[in-house]
Structures are given as structure tokens and as C-alpha cells.
Design a protein around this motif. Structure first.
Motif, mmCIF file in Angstrom:
data_model
loop_
_atom_site.group_PDB
_atom_site.id
_atom_site.type_symbol
_atom_site.label_atom_id
_atom_site.label_comp_id
_atom_site.label_asym_id
_atom_site.label_seq_id
_atom_site.Cartn_x
_atom_site.Cartn_y
_atom_site.Cartn_z
ATOM 1 N N LEU A 123 -3.958 10.768 9.135
ATOM 2 C CA LEU A 123 -2.935 10.431 8.143
ATOM 3 C C LEU A 123 -2.192 11.671 7.648
ATOM 4 C CD1 LEU A 123 -1.761 8.049 6.482
ATOM 5 C CD2 LEU A 123 -3.456 8.585 4.719
ATOM 6 N N TRP A 179 -0.063 13.022 4.715
ATOM 7 C CA TRP A 179 -0.005 11.962 3.714
ATOM 8 C C TRP A 179 -1.397 11.661 3.151
ATOM 9 C CZ3 TRP A 179 4.682 10.224 2.127
ATOM 10 C CH2 TRP A 179 5.779 10.513 2.942
ATOM 11 N N TYR A 180 -1.426 11.245 1.881
ATOM 12 C CA TYR A 180 -2.642 10.795 1.215
ATOM 13 C C TYR A 180 -2.470 9.315 0.883
ATOM 14 C CZ TYR A 180 -4.027 15.685 0.354
ATOM 15 O OH TYR A 180 -4.400 17.001 0.487
ATOM 16 N N GLU A 181 -3.565 8.571 0.877
ATOM 17 C CA GLU A 181 -3.476 7.150 0.569
ATOM 18 C C GLU A 181 -3.978 6.861 -0.839
ATOM 19 O OE1 GLU A 181 -6.016 4.801 3.088
ATOM 20 O OE2 GLU A 181 -7.534 6.382 3.201
ATOM 21 N N THR A 182 -3.410 5.830 -1.445
ATOM 22 C CA THR A 182 -3.909 5.344 -2.734
ATOM 23 C C THR A 182 -4.953 4.277 -2.445
ATOM 24 O OG1 THR A 182 -2.102 3.741 -2.823
ATOM 25 C CG2 THR A 182 -1.775 5.801 -3.983
ATOM 26 N N ILE A 221 1.380 5.576 0.165
ATOM 27 C CA ILE A 221 0.902 6.887 0.590
ATOM 28 C C ILE A 221 1.819 7.927 -0.054
ATOM 29 C CG2 ILE A 221 -0.179 6.141 2.744
ATOM 30 C CD1 ILE A 221 2.356 7.028 4.207
ATOM 31 N N GLU A 276 0.851 -1.195 0.000
ATOM 32 C CA GLU A 276 0.000 0.000 0.000
ATOM 33 C C GLU A 276 0.886 1.244 0.000
ATOM 34 O OE1 GLU A 276 -3.814 -1.667 2.553
ATOM 35 O OE2 GLU A 276 -2.080 -0.858 3.620
ATOM 36 N N ASN A 326 -3.986 16.792 4.405
ATOM 37 C CA ASN A 326 -5.039 15.911 3.907
ATOM 38 C C ASN A 326 -6.329 16.296 4.635
ATOM 39 O OD1 ASN A 326 -6.869 13.847 3.425
ATOM 40 N ND2 ASN A 326 -5.353 12.222 3.540
#
Length: 261
Positions: free
Chosen positions: A234, A237-240, A210, A208, A228
Motif C-alpha cells: 500500500l 498510502w496509509y489506511e484508516t 487512505i 474506505e 508505510n
């Protein structure tokens, strides 16, 4: 010629900040000339802490990704406009890059990304690769002398002739958002459109990813790492994930707008 129509800006005020951040924002509103201090003492992009279980993706020492990771951050977290005044919205940024914006209203969203790419190539002495195209595909190349004064004049010309529409054409489509890499650009080409750059990417043991985003905006302003707004735990950071929409503090993008150099 660059067009500057009114654009709708998503306000971060609709999202939640922690108490310390709210206190800083209130102080800034009361005294806009008082800087927001970088109390975290992060000095480089790569100093921004990771969530548990994630490690930064390593890149070659001379790569654009590694160069971005080593950009210095300002002690003052206030975002300033080209004229030295503080931006009205001081809630979008996590940190501010120590990169020049000049004293003209030129280095806006796509321009800031072109600045970073050009600064990297300039530092690598890859002068002949410093090329940007306008919306009619006319090329603007860095030419001799390869010194800082000429480089700055060249960039001013690029900023005046190129923008999100042209940069979107120049970049290459990334078909799978999960292949995101530092140095990639999320861009909505248009007049004005908008664009943000991926500053860093990390991954956990199950693959995963980020990522960090940075932007400039209208009017020209300091390049800053974005919070974010939908996941304060989080942030920055941003998550995919499977979501098609990427909400940043002041703009909405779609995952199919990811592009690379």
C-alpha cells in the motif's frame, strides 16, 4: 525556548523494502553525497499513484487540501539537513517536497507544518490569517510589509517560539479518525513531541479512506512524504481502520491525536 532532549527513533531497518529500494539505500550508504533519484518522475503530490479502486477526494480550488496536492516534488529523493548534509536515515521517505527549509536548525516537525500552512495563506494573500500561538497562548501574527523577506523573518521567529506542544493546543480535535482530510495533522504535543501532516486523501466506492503523510524531523530537514513501514504493497498510502496505533517509519502515533485547523 525550544528544548532538544534525546528521543527514541524507530528505525525503518526493521521493516522490508523492495529490492530496488534496497539497492538505492546501499548506494546512498556507500556514497552519501550521491543523490537518490526520483525514478518515478512524480512532479506533484497529486501525481503519486493510487491503489486500484481509489480516487482522490476533490476539494475546492482554493482549499488548503488542493494546495497541498499541487506541491512540487524534487527530482532528488535524498533528504538533506539544514546544513546541506544528507540525513543518516534515507529509508523513511517516498518523495521529497520542493519546499525551503532555510539554513538554520529551526524548521523541524511542527515547524514544517506551520510553514506549509503559512505558505498556503501567503499564496492566497490571506495575510491577516497567518497566526500561530506559543505554549503560553501568545499570538504571533504576520504583519506588514507582506513580502517574502519579511515573511521568512516572521517564520523564523515562529519556529523559535512555537512547537508541537503549542501547535497541538492551537489545533482542533477530530473526534472520528475516519473523517480524516488533507491538511489535518497527527500530533503528539510535547518537548519535543512529533507531528506529521496529511498531504492527500483518497476513497473507494464503499467509503474506505487512505491517506499520505509528510514530515520534517530533528534536526531540521527536507519535508518528505513517508513510506508505510507496515504495508509495503500500500505504501506510501496509509489506511484508516480500527487500529488505534499509526506506525510511521520514525514515530508511533495514536488515532486520537488527529487534529485540524
Amino acid at each position: 525556548m525550544r528544548l532538544h532532549p534525546f528521543i527514541l527513533i524507530f528505525s525503518l531497518s526493521s521493516f522490508t523494502c523492495n529490492n530496488n529500494e534496497n539497492a538505492q539505500i546501499k548506494k546512498q550508504a556507500a556514497n552519501p553525497n550521491k543523490p537518490i533519484v526520483n525514478e518515478d518522475n512524480h512532479t506533484l503530490i497529486k501525481d503519486i499513484p493510487l491503489p486500484n479502486g481509489f480516487i482522490r477526494i476533490e476539494n475546492g480550488n482554493e482549499s488548503f487540501a488542493t494546495w497541498l496536492q499541487n506541491i512540487s516534488l524534487k527530482k532528488d529523493k535524498t533528504v538533506y539537513l539544514f546544513d546541506g548534509s544528507a540525513k543518516q536515515n534515507q529509508t523513511a521517505q517516498y518523495a521529497v517536497l520542493d519546499i525551503s527549509i532555510g539554513n538554520k536548525n529551526l524548521q523541524q516537525c511542527a515547524d514544517a507544518i506551520m510553514r506549509l500552512r503559512a505558505e498556503y495563506l501567503f499564496a492566497q494573500k490571506r495575510f491577516e490569517e497567518i497566526i500561530f500561538t506559543d505554549n503560553e497562548s501568545t499570538e504571533y501574527k504576520m504583519t506588514v510589509p507582506y513580502d517574502r523577506a519579511h515573511f521568512n523573518k516572521y517564520l523564523e521567529k515562529v519556529f523559535g517560539m512555537c512547537g508541537t506542544a503549542s501547535l497541538s493546543k492551537q489545533l482542533k480535535i477530530v473526534n472520528n479518525f475516519k473523517n480524516i482530510s488533507a491538511g489535518d495533522v497527527i500530533i503528539k504535543g510535547g518537548f519535543p513531541g512529533h507531528a506529521v501532516i496529511v498531504m492527500d486523501v483518497a476513497q473507494n466506492e464503499v467509503g474506505e479512506k487512505i491517506y499520505l503523510l509528510a514530515q520534517s524531523y530533528m534536526p531540521a530537514q527536507d519535508i518528505h512524504v513517508l513510506r508505510n513501514p507496515l504495508n509495503e504493497d500500500l505504501s506510501p498510502w496509509y489506511e484508516t481502520n480500527e487500529k488505534q496505533i499509526i506506525y510511521t517509519p520514525e514515530y508511533k502515533f495514536y488515532s486520537n491525536e488527529l487534529k485540524a485547523w
